[in-house]
Every structure is written in C-alpha cells, then in structure tokens.
Design an enzyme around this catalytic site. Structure first.
Site, PDB file in Angstrom:
ATOM      1  N   CYS A  59       0.738  -1.267  -0.001  1.00  0.00           N
ATOM      2  CA  CYS A  59       0.198   0.112   0.076  1.00  0.00           C
ATOM      3  C   CYS A  59       0.871   1.343  -0.010  1.00  0.00           C
ATOM      4  O   CYS A  59       0.432   2.380  -0.358  1.00  0.00           O
ATOM      5  CB  CYS A  59      -0.786   0.016   1.229  1.00  0.00           C
ATOM      6  SG  CYS A  59      -2.203  -1.185   1.050  1.00  0.00           S
TER       7      CYS A  59
HETATM    8  N1  COA Z   1     -20.499  -8.632   8.002  1.00  0.00           N
HETATM    9  C1  COA Z   1     -20.921  -8.888   9.163  1.00  0.00           C
HETATM   10  N2  COA Z   1     -20.203  -9.104  10.345  1.00  0.00           N
HETATM   11  C2  COA Z   1     -18.756  -9.389   9.987  1.00  0.00           C
HETATM   12  C3  COA Z   1     -18.366  -9.045   8.825  1.00  0.00           C
HETATM   13  C4  COA Z   1     -19.190  -8.849   7.689  1.00  0.00           C
HETATM   14  N3  COA Z   1     -18.635  -8.634   6.525  1.00  0.00           N
HETATM   15  N4  COA Z   1     -17.004  -9.174   8.749  1.00  0.00           N
HETATM   16  C5  COA Z   1     -16.732  -9.486   9.989  1.00  0.00           C
HETATM   17  N5  COA Z   1     -17.759  -9.581  10.949  1.00  0.00           N
HETATM   18  C6  COA Z   1     -17.988  -9.763  12.406  1.00  0.00           C
HETATM   19  C7  COA Z   1     -16.809 -10.455  12.834  1.00  0.00           C
HETATM   20  O1  COA Z   1     -17.072 -11.778  12.724  1.00  0.00           O
HETATM   21  C8  COA Z   1     -16.502 -10.079  14.381  1.00  0.00           C
HETATM   22  O2  COA Z   1     -17.634 -10.496  15.073  1.00  0.00           O
HETATM   23  P1  COA Z   1     -17.404 -11.142  16.369  1.00  0.00           P
HETATM   24  O3  COA Z   1     -17.291  -9.953  17.455  1.00  0.00           O
HETATM   25  O4  COA Z   1     -18.773 -11.967  16.923  1.00  0.00           O
HETATM   26  O5  COA Z   1     -16.199 -11.988  16.770  1.00  0.00           O
HETATM   27  C9  COA Z   1     -17.262  -8.590  14.286  1.00  0.00           C
HETATM   28  O6  COA Z   1     -18.224  -8.331  13.083  1.00  0.00           O
HETATM   29  C10 COA Z   1     -16.106  -7.510  14.335  1.00  0.00           C
HETATM   30  O7  COA Z   1     -14.968  -7.906  13.250  1.00  0.00           O
HETATM   31  P2  COA Z   1     -13.534  -7.312  13.247  1.00  0.00           P
HETATM   32  O8  COA Z   1     -12.924  -8.096  12.104  1.00  0.00           O
HETATM   33  O9  COA Z   1     -13.124  -7.290  14.583  1.00  0.00           O
HETATM   34  O10 COA Z   1     -14.120  -5.790  12.844  1.00  0.00           O
HETATM   35  P3  COA Z   1     -13.279  -4.409  12.791  1.00  0.00           P
HETATM   36  O11 COA Z   1     -13.966  -3.598  13.461  1.00  0.00           O
HETATM   37  O12 COA Z   1     -11.862  -4.942  13.247  1.00  0.00           O
HETATM   38  O13 COA Z   1     -13.428  -3.894  11.240  1.00  0.00           O
HETATM   39  C11 COA Z   1     -11.886  -4.146   9.112  1.00  0.00           C
HETATM   40  C12 COA Z   1     -12.675  -4.818  10.258  1.00  0.00           C
HETATM   41  C13 COA Z   1     -11.102  -4.951   8.256  1.00  0.00           C
HETATM   42  C14 COA Z   1     -12.691  -2.887   8.900  1.00  0.00           C
HETATM   43  C15 COA Z   1     -10.876  -3.395  10.187  1.00  0.00           C
HETATM   44  O14 COA Z   1     -10.417  -4.128  11.029  1.00  0.00           O
HETATM   45  C16 COA Z   1      -9.641  -2.612   9.555  1.00  0.00           C
HETATM   46  O15 COA Z   1      -9.964  -1.579   8.681  1.00  0.00           O
HETATM   47  N6  COA Z   1      -8.528  -3.141   9.864  1.00  0.00           N
HETATM   48  C17 COA Z   1      -7.495  -2.203   9.077  1.00  0.00           C
HETATM   49  C18 COA Z   1      -7.807  -2.329   7.762  1.00  0.00           C
HETATM   50  C19 COA Z   1      -6.248  -2.047   6.874  1.00  0.00           C
HETATM   51  O16 COA Z   1      -6.017  -1.051   7.001  1.00  0.00           O
HETATM   52  N7  COA Z   1      -5.639  -2.826   6.183  1.00  0.00           N
HETATM   53  C20 COA Z   1      -4.779  -2.645   5.558  1.00  0.00           C
HETATM   54  C21 COA Z   1      -4.514  -3.266   4.336  1.00  0.00           C
HETATM   55  S1  COA Z   1      -3.818  -2.400   3.291  1.00  0.00           S
END
Ligand code: COA
Length: 372
Positions: free
Chosen positions: A156
């Site tokens: 990225c």
């Molecule tokens: N729909 C519904 N629920 C979902 C889901 C979806 N598509 N994806 C995950 N969930 C659920 C999970 O299973 C979890 O459930 P639980 O609490 O029962 O375990 C809950 O939602 C929270 O999931 P989590 O992965 O902890 O969410 P988050 O708030 O961390 O958001 C991202 C996820 C990916 C948006 C976030 O972590 C993020 O943006 N991270 C950094 C991204 C980044 O910069 N990446 C770099 C790549 S260049």
C-alpha cells in the site's frame, strides 16, 4: 541539486461498480451454497458454517459504500467469486499497462508534457501481473517515453515510496521528468469468499508527473521532502509467489490471497503512522499548524479520522482530510494519490500538505508538498 515538483496527476477509474448491497447478496448466496454442500461436515463439527455478511457492518466498520472493479460479473457469481480477465497475447498490451495509459495521459495533460519528454517511468504497485519484463518498461514503450523504467512493490505504500525514488533522482539530476504509475487490480488478490475482508478492496490506476520545479509549465506542488519507513510484520500477508509450483502444498489455500489481522493492523499501524508524520514534520522544520491538507491512505474511515485528529491535534475540519474510500474502497497504493488528485486544485500558493500511504510490510511513506 534541483527542486522536484509534482506537476500533474491522473486517475483511471474502471467503469464497473459493486455496491455493498450487491456484494452482500453475492456473498450470502455463496455462504448458503457452501453451508448446504457441507451440511454433514458442519453438523459433525468438522467444518465451520459460514455466517452472512451485512452491508450495515461494512459501512460502519470501514466507511466503504462501493468499489470500482475491472470485472464484476464473475466476482458476484457464487460459483466463481473472483474476477475473470481475458487472457491476452504477448503481442497485446497487458491489463496493467492498459489502465496506466489513461491515468498517464491525464497526468501528462495536466503537466503540459508529452510522453516523449518523460525519462523515467516507475510502476509502483502492490502486485504485478507477471514477473518480467517489468510492467514499467511496457508502459514506457506504449507511451513512447525515453530513459528507463522499473517496477517496485511496497504494497500500500508503493506510491509514496515511488515518489521518493523519483524525487531523489530529480534532485540529483539523473532524470528530468518522471511518471510514477500505480495500477492496482486489488480485486485479483482479494479473497471474495471471506466475509472478514470481502468488502475491503477496489481497482483503479493513478499516475503522477514529477519534474524539476524550474521547468514546470503550470500550477504545481513543490516536493519539500519525503520520508519512508518499514518495520516487518506478518499481519498483512499474501504467500502467493513464483515459488508456488515448488512448494508441494500450495493449492487453493487461503493464504494465496490477501490476509490480514485487521484489529492488530489497526492497533499497530496507527501509532506508526502518527509518529511518522510528526517526525517528518519536525525534521522538515514544519508543524501541524502549517498543514492545509492531509491526503491519507484510504483503507478505513476510522483510521483516517484517528490519524487526522492526532496529527492536527484537533478534529479535522471539512475538507482538510478528504476521503475517497466511500466510493473507491481501499485501492492500495493508489488511494492517497486519488485523494491528492481530486482534492488539491483549491490550495493556494504557500499552502502545505502531506500525502501519506501505509500498509503491509509494515510500511509508511510521506511526501510534504507546498503549492507553488
Ligand atoms: N458482516 C458482518 N459481520 C462481520 C463481517 C461482515 N462482512 N466481517 C466481520 N464481521 C464480524 C466479525 O466476525 C466480528 O464478530 P465477533 O465480534 O462476533 O467476533 C465482528 O464483526 C467484528 O469484526 P472485526 O474483524 O473485529 O471488525 P473490525 O471492527 O476490526 O473491522 C476491518 C474490520 C477490516 C474493517 C478493520 O479491522 C480494518 O479496517 N483494519 C485495518 C484495515 C487496513 O488498514 N488494512 C490494510 C490493508 S492495506
């Protein structure tokens, strides 16, 4: 030493859009199908059932509303779930070079330059469609540019690392006019069958012209300084690579696509980026109060809100830290350049801003610019 300046930028936006609702309908159909096909194993506790995705979760967790892709139909087909791109003859332009043509033409037009005046092309992207010849050399050839060209990959952060490489060469005098191009077909390395990440990425290509400030033909941004940093982490990883054939166990494994530990990325990358930008400003003798704009990497709205708040020391005002991720999703290295390209024309001479990208590696790159 010459003063480098960004004199043009351009964005190629694919024509096909996938909304969150469309994405979720396709994913849920895939999950239902998977669960029906694996009903016995799921009942026996040998396989975990897949849960449905939700458009509300996607918007609240990421801020993403839609994404552009190069091929939509196959991604949304529960029997395929990845883009199918036409294979091309070696005598035809590759898809990355083709996307690059549009972005480069726009960037060159803004700079008032012809491709023949370019003497460096860097194709800086998080994936390259083949090992060699370099995509950048193909772009150089298709454009009719001179000089030399090479590919680089810092995930990225590729765009800002590419800008640093080009700016340093402009400064040193080894090149006069560079194009840094970021074709990102993120749909190709996204695991669309994993609800934790299936909403994250989109496709795009950006291009930036960087040349000697004294040669600039129109409005431009002086590149005051650049700063890049890396720190190894496995929290964003993709194990696909050229040794795939040589490893005996690499079939359709999950780690052949993008994988991340999103929560850890959040916790670890945010302080890294905030300290990086603050350190860069201090080294440059500038302060947050001098900044009129932050063009940040576009992965997650809460991440950007956090970085903006910490760097500026207050809640950013409307327009100070523009987001484009609601429309484009995460387009890897191209995200901060889309934001720069779309939200920089209104800055006045003397106004300063920082372009900053960050991601896998970990890696973070920042470019301090001033409107001339
Ligand atoms: N729909 C519904 N629920 C979902 C889901 C979806 N598509 N994806 C995950 N969930 C659920 C999970 O299973 C979890 O459930 P639980 O609490 O029962 O375990 C809950 O939602 C929270 O999931 P989590 O992965 O902890 O969410 P988050 O708030 O961390 O958001 C991202 C996820 C990916 C948006 C976030 O972590 C993020 O943006 N991270 C950094 C991204 C980044 O910069 N990446 C770099 C790549 S260049």
């Amino acid at each position: 030493m010459h003063q480098p300046a960004i004199t043009g930028s351009g964005v190629f936006t694919p024509s096909q859009i996938i909304t969150n609702d469309e994405l979720v309908v396709a994913f849920n159909a895939y999950a239902d199908k998977f669960n029906a096909e694996n009903a016995e194993a799921i009942a026996a506790g040998e396989t975990e059932a897949l849960s449905h995705s939700s458009a509300e979760f996607i918007l609240s967790a990421s801020g993403i509303e839609q994404r552009y892709v190069m091929e939509k139909e196959s991604i949304l087909n529960p029997d395929i779930m990845f883009p199918k791109l036409r294979s091309r003859q070696d005598s035809e332009p590759g898809i990355m070079a083709e996307m690059a043509m549009d972005a480069c033409a726009k960037a060159l037009a803004q700079a008032g330059r012809t491709a023949g005046e370019v003497d460096l092309v860097i194709c800086a992207a998080s994936n390259h469609e083949r090992a060699y010849p370099a995509i950048a050399v193909e772009i150089q050839d298709l454009l009719g540019a001179g000089g030399f060209a090479f590919d680089m990959n810092v995930a990225c952060s590729s765009a800002t690392f590419g800008l640093q490489a080009a700016a340093d060469m402009i400064r040193a005098g080894s090149v006069k006019c560079a194009l840094v191009v970021n074709p990102e077909i993120c749909s190709g390395h996204l695991e669309w069958r994993d609800r934790d990440c299936h909403f994250i990425f989109g496709d795009v290509c950006t291009a930036t012209v960087i040349e000697r400030a004294e040669a600039a033909k129109g409005a431009h941004f002086l590149v005051h300084s650049t700063k890049c940093a890396t720190q190894f982490s496995n929290n964003i990883r993709n194990n696909n690579g050229y040794l795939r054939r040589s490893h005996t166990d690499m079939e359709d494994r999950r780690d052949m696509q993008f994988m991340q530990n999103g929560r850890k990325v959040f916790k670890e990358v945010l302080p890294l980026v905030v300290n990086h930008i603050q350190g860069h400003l201090t080294e440059a003798g500038a302060s947050a109060d001098d900044l009129k704009r932050l063009w940040l990497h576009q992965a997650n709205k809460s991440m950007n809100d956090f970085i903006g708040r910490k760097v500026l020391g207050r809640v950013p005002e409307d327009g100070e830290q523009p987001n484009i991720l609601q429309d484009y999703a995460n387009t890897s290295s191209a995200g901060s350049i889309i934001a720069f390209s779309k939200f920089s024309d209104d800055l006045q001479p003397g106004d300063k801003g920082v372009i900053c990208s960050f991601g896998a590696g970990y890696s973070v790159g920042s470019v301090l610019v001033e409107r001339a």
